[in-house]
Design a protein around this motif. Structure first.
Motif, PDB file in Angstrom:
ATOM      1  N   HIS A 186      -5.164  -0.551  -2.097  1.00 12.96           N
ATOM      2  CA  HIS A 186      -4.700  -1.754  -2.782  1.00 12.96           C
ATOM      3  C   HIS A 186      -6.091  -2.412  -2.209  1.00 12.96           C
ATOM      4  O   HIS A 186      -6.714  -1.686  -1.753  1.00 12.96           O
ATOM      5  N   HIS A 231      -8.004  -6.206  -1.986  1.00 14.49           N
ATOM      6  CA  HIS A 231      -7.742  -7.176  -1.410  1.00 14.49           C
ATOM      7  C   HIS A 231      -8.122  -8.217  -2.218  1.00 14.49           C
ATOM      8  O   HIS A 231      -8.644  -9.627  -2.445  1.00 14.49           O
ATOM      9  N   HIS A 265      -8.170  -0.895   0.543  1.00 14.14           N
ATOM     10  CA  HIS A 265      -8.611   0.031   1.607  1.00 14.14           C
ATOM     11  C   HIS A 265      -6.671   0.398   1.537  1.00 14.14           C
ATOM     12  O   HIS A 265      -6.272  -0.316   0.457  1.00 14.14           O
TER      13      HIS A 265
END
Ligand SMILES: [Zn+2]
Ligand SMILES: [Zn+2]
Length: 246
Positions: free
Chosen positions: A87, A89, A79
């Protein structure tokens, strides 16, 4: 961006991760005597870089929540941050299809992150508590999985912590900087992102759905770094903003 159900009205734009504005990955990684847990540390900045150059942040967001499980991530595990910086996660497991036997990402401690198979193509062997292993006395490496901690439990290798940061909000140094061009967006409650497409050269349209109504963020930039964002709300109202990227 498609699939995000917890969205702060950010959209992806290019970031200048070049020259000295970069992360650093040791060519000769060394095992650490004190692996740093991602549960209690490193909730800022990148911890790894994906094979496509996109940074990967801690699977826990800066409030310590599992970003994937609360709908903050798209179908690829990423996101945008407050600087419209895209980037991940979690590690992008979908890269396995193109990476073959190569890693899908590199951790900032210098150890590689593989997908669901070992480097020799065989099925993944049991992982240690850091989410990696060294098999047949080979080089240590991590593996990406579909459940928490997704790719790194603790940084198994030596890293340099930014001395101006304190746990859990500490970070690895150096970190490339993102360049915000507009104020950070506010959460748009009840919205889920339902489409994202290119509409021309350096032009994109993000579609979201809220209360069965559609809204859009249409944005583009030109060669002079002038950015145009048009927000079309679910009420049909349209507002356009211009920004210059310095
Ligand atoms: Zn994030
Ligand atoms: Zn392995």
């Amino acid at each position: 961006m498609v699939g995000i159900t917890s969205w702060q009205q950010q959209v992806p734009i290019p970031q200048g991760y070049t020259g000295t504005n970069a992360w650093s990955i040791p060519l000769k990684p060394e095992l650490s005597d004190t692996p740093i847990s991602l549960k209690t540390n490193l909730l800022k900045g990148a911890v790894a870089i994906a094979a496509n150059g996109v940074p990967i942040f801690n699977p826990l967001n800066n409030r310590g929540e599992d970003a994937f499980s609360i709908g903050e991530l798209d179908q690829w595990g990423g996101h945008c941050g407050k600087a419209d910086d895209y980037h991940y996660h979690i590690a992008p497991l979908h890269f396995e299809a193109t990476a073959g036997k190569n890693p899908i990402a590199m951790a900032l401690d210098g150890f590689a992150i593989y997908g669901s198979k070992e480097p020799d193509g065989t099925i993944m062997q049991a992982l240690d508590t850091y989410h990696g292993h060294s098999i047949n006395n080979g080089v240590y490496h991590y593996h990406a999985t579909t459940t928490y901690p997704y790719f790194i439990g603790s940084m198994r290798g030596k890293i340099t912590l930014d001395p101006t940061t304190i746990a859990p909000e500490n970070q690895i140094t150096p970190q490339a900087k993102m360049t915000p061009i507009r104020p950070a967006g506010e959460p748009l409650r009840g919205a889920s992102i339902t489409n994202f497409k290119s509409t021309g050269t350096n032009a994109y349209s993000l579609e979201y759905t809220a209360n069965n109504l559609k809204g859009y963020v249409n944005y583009s930039w030109d060669a002079t770094n002038k950015y145009t964002y048009t927000f079309i709300g679910t009420d049909g109202k349209s507002t356009t903003f211009f920004y210059i990227k310095k």
